[in-house]
Design an enzyme around this catalytic site. Structure first.
Site, PDB file in Angstrom:
ATOM      1  N   ASN A   1      -1.954  -3.087  13.046  1.00 49.04           N
ATOM      2  CA  ASN A   1      -3.407  -2.901  12.998  1.00 49.04           C
ATOM      3  C   ASN A   1      -3.864  -1.673  13.781  1.00 49.04           C
ATOM      4  O   ASN A   1      -4.695  -0.895  13.310  1.00 49.04           O
ATOM      5  CB  ASN A   1      -4.112  -4.152  13.515  1.00 49.04           C
ATOM      6  CG  ASN A   1      -3.780  -5.377  12.680  1.00 49.04           C
ATOM      7  OD1 ASN A   1      -3.200  -5.239  11.597  1.00 49.04           O
ATOM      8  ND2 ASN A   1      -4.117  -6.550  13.160  1.00 49.04           N
TER       9      ASN A   1
ATOM     10  N   GLU B   1     -19.401  21.282 -15.097  1.00 47.98           N
ATOM     11  CA  GLU B   1     -19.650  19.926 -15.599  1.00 47.98           C
ATOM     12  C   GLU B   1     -18.769  18.908 -14.882  1.00 47.98           C
ATOM     13  O   GLU B   1     -19.211  17.812 -14.538  1.00 47.98           O
ATOM     14  CB  GLU B   1     -19.382  19.868 -17.105  1.00 47.98           C
ATOM     15  CG  GLU B   1     -20.364  20.698 -17.909  1.00 47.98           C
ATOM     16  CD  GLU B   1     -19.892  20.889 -19.343  1.00 47.98           C
ATOM     17  OE1 GLU B   1     -20.071  19.975 -20.146  1.00 47.98           O
ATOM     18  OE2 GLU B   1     -19.324  21.950 -19.660  1.00 47.98           O
TER      19      GLU B   1
ATOM     20  N   SER C   1     -13.693  25.475 -27.485  1.00 44.49           N
ATOM     21  CA  SER C   1     -13.760  24.230 -28.247  1.00 44.49           C
ATOM     22  C   SER C   1     -12.654  24.229 -29.284  1.00 44.49           C
ATOM     23  O   SER C   1     -12.317  25.273 -29.843  1.00 44.49           O
ATOM     24  CB  SER C   1     -15.125  24.135 -28.932  1.00 44.49           C
ATOM     25  OG  SER C   1     -15.034  23.366 -30.113  1.00 44.49           O
TER      26      SER C   1
ATOM     27  N   GLN D   1      -7.442  -2.383   4.114  1.00 44.79           N
ATOM     28  CA  GLN D   1      -6.452  -1.520   3.456  1.00 44.79           C
ATOM     29  C   GLN D   1      -7.084  -0.763   2.292  1.00 44.79           C
ATOM     30  O   GLN D   1      -6.593   0.279   1.881  1.00 44.79           O
ATOM     31  CB  GLN D   1      -5.284  -2.385   2.964  1.00 44.79           C
ATOM     32  CG  GLN D   1      -4.194  -1.627   2.261  1.00 44.79           C
ATOM     33  CD  GLN D   1      -2.969  -2.503   2.038  1.00 44.79           C
ATOM     34  OE1 GLN D   1      -2.251  -2.817   2.975  1.00 44.79           O
ATOM     35  NE2 GLN D   1      -2.741  -2.917   0.805  1.00 44.79           N
TER      36      GLN D   1
ATOM     37  N   ASN E   1     -17.377  27.119 -22.797  1.00 49.09           N
ATOM     38  CA  ASN E   1     -18.016  26.007 -22.086  1.00 49.09           C
ATOM     39  C   ASN E   1     -17.816  26.066 -20.564  1.00 49.09           C
ATOM     40  O   ASN E   1     -16.727  26.383 -20.107  1.00 49.09           O
ATOM     41  CB  ASN E   1     -17.465  24.677 -22.602  1.00 49.09           C
ATOM     42  CG  ASN E   1     -17.790  24.452 -24.067  1.00 49.09           C
ATOM     43  OD1 ASN E   1     -18.845  24.873 -24.547  1.00 49.09           O
ATOM     44  ND2 ASN E   1     -16.880  23.818 -24.781  1.00 49.09           N
TER      45      ASN E   1
ATOM     46  N   SER F   1       0.833  -1.216   0.000  1.00 51.46           N
ATOM     47  CA  SER F   1       0.000   0.000   0.000  1.00 51.46           C
ATOM     48  C   SER F   1       0.862   1.260   0.000  1.00 51.46           C
ATOM     49  O   SER F   1       0.348   2.368   0.084  1.00 51.46           O
ATOM     50  CB  SER F   1      -0.928  -0.007   1.219  1.00 51.46           C
ATOM     51  OG  SER F   1      -0.189  -0.203   2.414  1.00 51.46           O
TER      52      SER F   1
ATOM     53  N   LYS G   1      -8.201   3.313   1.981  1.00 51.72           N
ATOM     54  CA  LYS G   1      -7.403   4.530   1.815  1.00 51.72           C
ATOM     55  C   LYS G   1      -7.543   5.235   0.480  1.00 51.72           C
ATOM     56  O   LYS G   1      -7.763   6.447   0.441  1.00 51.72           O
ATOM     57  CB  LYS G   1      -5.943   4.223   2.100  1.00 51.72           C
ATOM     58  CG  LYS G   1      -5.729   4.014   3.573  1.00 51.72           C
ATOM     59  CD  LYS G   1      -4.338   3.605   3.911  1.00 51.72           C
ATOM     60  CE  LYS G   1      -4.364   2.910   5.242  1.00 51.72           C
ATOM     61  NZ  LYS G   1      -5.134   1.634   5.212  1.00 51.72           N
TER      62      LYS G   1
ATOM     63  N   LYS H   1     -17.485  28.766 -29.070  1.00 50.63           N
ATOM     64  CA  LYS H   1     -17.866  28.132 -27.818  1.00 50.63           C
ATOM     65  C   LYS H   1     -17.161  28.693 -26.586  1.00 50.63           C
ATOM     66  O   LYS H   1     -15.994  29.018 -26.614  1.00 50.63           O
ATOM     67  CB  LYS H   1     -17.591  26.620 -27.866  1.00 50.63           C
ATOM     68  CG  LYS H   1     -18.425  25.835 -28.823  1.00 50.63           C
ATOM     69  CD  LYS H   1     -19.912  25.887 -28.546  1.00 50.63           C
ATOM     70  CE  LYS H   1     -20.316  25.150 -27.292  1.00 50.63           C
ATOM     71  NZ  LYS H   1     -20.216  23.696 -27.433  1.00 50.63           N
TER      72      LYS H   1
ATOM     73  N   TYR I   1      -9.156  -7.150  12.400  1.00 51.47           N
ATOM     74  CA  TYR I   1      -8.539  -6.630  11.184  1.00 51.47           C
ATOM     75  C   TYR I   1      -8.546  -7.680  10.073  1.00 51.47           C
ATOM     76  O   TYR I   1      -8.290  -8.861  10.308  1.00 51.47           O
ATOM     77  CB  TYR I   1      -7.091  -6.182  11.441  1.00 51.47           C
ATOM     78  CG  TYR I   1      -6.425  -5.619  10.188  1.00 51.47           C
ATOM     79  CD1 TYR I   1      -6.586  -4.286   9.832  1.00 51.47           C
ATOM     80  CD2 TYR I   1      -5.677  -6.446   9.357  1.00 51.47           C
ATOM     81  CE1 TYR I   1      -6.008  -3.781   8.675  1.00 51.47           C
ATOM     82  CE2 TYR I   1      -5.097  -5.950   8.193  1.00 51.47           C
ATOM     83  CZ  TYR I   1      -5.264  -4.622   7.855  1.00 51.47           C
ATOM     84  OH  TYR I   1      -4.705  -4.120   6.706  1.00 51.47           O
TER      85      TYR I   1
ATOM     86  N   THR J   1     -40.463  25.430 -10.223  1.00 50.70           N
ATOM     87  CA  THR J   1     -40.757  24.059  -9.799  1.00 50.70           C
ATOM     88  C   THR J   1     -40.988  23.301 -11.099  1.00 50.70           C
ATOM     89  O   THR J   1     -41.497  23.885 -12.070  1.00 50.70           O
ATOM     90  CB  THR J   1     -42.012  23.963  -8.905  1.00 50.70           C
ATOM     91  OG1 THR J   1     -43.144  24.386  -9.662  1.00 50.70           O
ATOM     92  CG2 THR J   1     -41.897  24.827  -7.651  1.00 50.70           C
ATOM     93  N   HIS J   2     -40.557  22.057 -11.143  1.00 48.62           N
ATOM     94  CA  HIS J   2     -40.631  21.257 -12.385  1.00 48.62           C
ATOM     95  C   HIS J   2     -39.881  21.951 -13.533  1.00 48.62           C
ATOM     96  O   HIS J   2     -40.217  21.761 -14.695  1.00 48.62           O
ATOM     97  CB  HIS J   2     -42.079  21.000 -12.816  1.00 48.62           C
ATOM     98  CG  HIS J   2     -42.961  20.517 -11.713  1.00 48.62           C
ATOM     99  ND1 HIS J   2     -43.147  19.186 -11.410  1.00 48.62           N
ATOM    100  CD2 HIS J   2     -43.691  21.216 -10.787  1.00 48.62           C
ATOM    101  CE1 HIS J   2     -43.963  19.067 -10.376  1.00 48.62           C
ATOM    102  NE2 HIS J   2     -44.299  20.280  -9.972  1.00 48.62           N
TER     103      HIS J   2
HETATM  104  N1  ARG Z   1      -1.089  -1.559   5.239  1.00 50.68           N
HETATM  105  C1  ARG Z   1      -2.131  -2.077   6.049  1.00 50.68           C
HETATM  106  C2  ARG Z   1      -3.394  -1.252   5.920  1.00 50.68           C
HETATM  107  O1  ARG Z   1      -3.382  -0.260   5.294  1.00 50.68           O
HETATM  108  C3  ARG Z   1      -1.778  -2.104   7.498  1.00 50.68           C
HETATM  109  C4  ARG Z   1      -1.084  -3.333   7.820  1.00 50.68           C
HETATM  110  C5  ARG Z   1      -1.783  -4.244   8.686  1.00 50.68           C
HETATM  111  N2  ARG Z   1      -1.576  -5.468   8.025  1.00 50.68           N
HETATM  112  C6  ARG Z   1      -1.422  -6.626   8.609  1.00 50.68           C
HETATM  113  N3  ARG Z   1      -1.142  -7.636   7.846  1.00 50.68           N
HETATM  114  N4  ARG Z   1      -1.548  -6.796   9.896  1.00 50.68           N
HETATM  115  O2  ARG Z   1      -4.447  -1.612   6.438  1.00 50.68           O
END
Ligand code: ARG
Length: 473
Positions: free
Chosen positions: A111, A291, A278, A323, A286, A24, A326, A284, A318, A156-157
């Site tokens: 964790n 949008e 454009s 993960q 825009n 990650s 994120k 144009k 966990y 309205t509408h």
């Molecule tokens: N990189 C992991 C996460 O974003 C945290 C690690 C926890 N992983 C584990 N195998 N105990 O959640």
């Protein structure tokens, strides 16, 4: 044996492709500040509780500060083999300071570490989002003041309904944003809870002091259940849902902006600096920003759906699925902040075509309700008055004229209750002025809304700076 930090029980190193899949670091590196602050607080706590020597604590703290400086100077090699930001930093620390670095992870698991980092990150970013909300609210209030007396048809509408003040319409968006602000304050409260000390899931055998870490990092509360502490992603789902509702608001505003600046409406003109042209059609101009904001709403709502679906059905505690929290929230944070800030520019830069809006009111029948109300005030039951006004509209359409073009004798043919003052009663300014019920579109009510909005903005500023002061990180 595997060379990974957890490699003791493995006889092979991880397949490179698998490493790449599970790492990650590509995205969680943006939490480096939080990871370092969390580790410093943890090391201080371990020393305070006699679990770590003061010498080791100092080596760890200085080592981590050094790493922070290196990352900020762009002088840090992030390694995919080390999976995530937590292990990248810990490994680099141990390389730099030796054994003491290996003691940092005492009484801690990734964790509860990742939970801590994410809480800190979300808590900080909620305030950044709230700042942008207030900025857009201010732009709306400013425009509402600048165009205080401009009259437009309310719809309205998407059919012209009744004359309203343009400022009243803008302040409706102000109100939505005020609720968004409040929702994010709720998100903040749920992010402001300290998970560290949960260990992998069950707590730890070491005599730790969670309240010490709580104070160091300025958290309002501590998770009372260690399993909940490492499994909870409510604050992420709440952030994404508050962000989705906010984006839906911006999307509605975008839709209206796009309609209003079309040739068909011509109610507003956007600043050249906020539009694009454009490549083929030279004429144009825009409204791409509106949008795109409308378009990006789908993406934020998508992140909410992804997160709800990820957590649904997960056993405690966990699981690596978590993960996946994120990328979505990081992208939502970026998208929401950017959308709010560009929209404030759009609002500040737009020019309002008061003449065109007024024409849309006068060359139509949005004052028909006022015609009916006039008769009701003279004693006619509303249902009957509605029918008389409807008849008047019907006759006008047939003759190609508007209500204000009718002569007084013509009105009186429809009802003897009509007097010469009917002309005044159906002028757009009168229609607006008379809608003086609480929260209505009258000049007085809108002035009152503006006053309340300004006070609320001050309170919002106050709330943000109070929270900032309480945050140690
Ligand atoms: N990189 C992991 C996460 O974003 C945290 C690690 C926890 N992983 C584990 N195998 N105990 O959640």
């Amino acid at each position: 044996m595997s060379e990974a930090m957890w490699g003791g029980r493995f006889s092979k190193t991880t397949d490179e492709r698998i490493n790449e899949f599970q790492a990650s670091i590509a995205f969680d590196r943006r939490m480096y500040q939080e990871d370092i602050a969390g580790s410093i607080a943890h090391a201080k706590m371990l020393a305070k509780c006699g679990i770590l020597s003061e010498k080791d604590r100092d080596a760890i703290v200085h080592g981590l500060q050094d790493i922070r400086a290196k990352i900020e100077a762009g002088d840090f090699d992030f390694s995919v083999a080390l999976e995530d930001i937590h292990m990248n930093i810990e490994k680099r620390l141990t390389d730099a300071i030796g054994e003491a670095g290996g003691r940092l992870h005492t009484a801690r698991s990734r964790n509860d570490q990742v939970a801590l980092d994410t809480h800190l990150y979300v808590r900080r970013e909620v305030l950044a989002v709230q700042k942008e909300i207030v900025n857009l609210q201010q732009a709306l209030v400013l425009a509402a003041e600048q165009y205080k007396d401009v009259i437009m048809p309310g719809y309205t509408h998407l059919q012209r309904a009744q004359p309203i003040l343009f400022s009243h319409h803008l302040l409706a968006y102000y109100g939505m944003l005020a609720r968004d602000f409040a929702r994010f304050t709720g998100v903040y409260e749920r992010a402001d809870i300290m998970p560290l000390g949960a260990g992998a899931l069950a707590g730890t055998t070491f005599p730790i002091d969670r309240a010490f870490v709580q104070k160091e990092l300025g958290f309002e509360a501590i998770y009372t259940n260690s399993i909940d502490a490492v499994s909870d992603r409510d604050y992420i789902m709440e952030f994404l849902s508050a962000a989705s509702i906010l984006m839906v608001h911006l999307s509605r505003l975008s839709e209206e902006t796009i309609l209003w600046c079309s040739r068909e409406f011509s109610f507003i003109e956007l600043d050249d600096a906020h539009c694009t042209g454009s490549s083929m059609m030279p004429q144009k101009k825009n409204p791409d920003v509106s949008e795109l904001v409308r378009g990006k709403t789908g993406r934020v709502v998508g992140h909410l759906m992804a997160m709800l679906t990820t957590v649904k059905g997960l056993p405690l505690a966990y699981n690596k699925d978590l993960q996946e929290d994120k990328e979505g929230i990081f992208d939502a944070i970026d998208t929401v902040k950017f959308s709010l800030s560009v929209y404030a520019r759009i609002v500040r830069g737009m020019k309002v075509r008061a003449d065109v809006m007024k024409k849309a009111v006068t060359e139509d029948f949005s004052n028909a309700t006022d015609l009916a109300d006039y008769l009701v005030k003279k004693g006619m039951p509303f249902r009957k008055a509605h029918a008389v006004a409807g008849q008047a509209v019907h006759d006008c359409i047939a003759r190609g004229i508007y209500l204000e073009d009718m002569r007084i004798e013509e009105f009186q043919k429809l009802s003897p209750l009509f007097d010469a003052d009917i002309k005044e009663a159906i002028r757009p300014e009168t229609c607006v002025r008379n809608r003086n019920s609480l929260g209505g579109t009258s000049y007085d009510q809108v002035a009152c809304q503006l006053g309340l909005a300004k006070k609320q903005i001050e309170a919002e500023h106050e709330r943000i700076s109070l929270a900032l002061r309480k945050q140690a990180v």
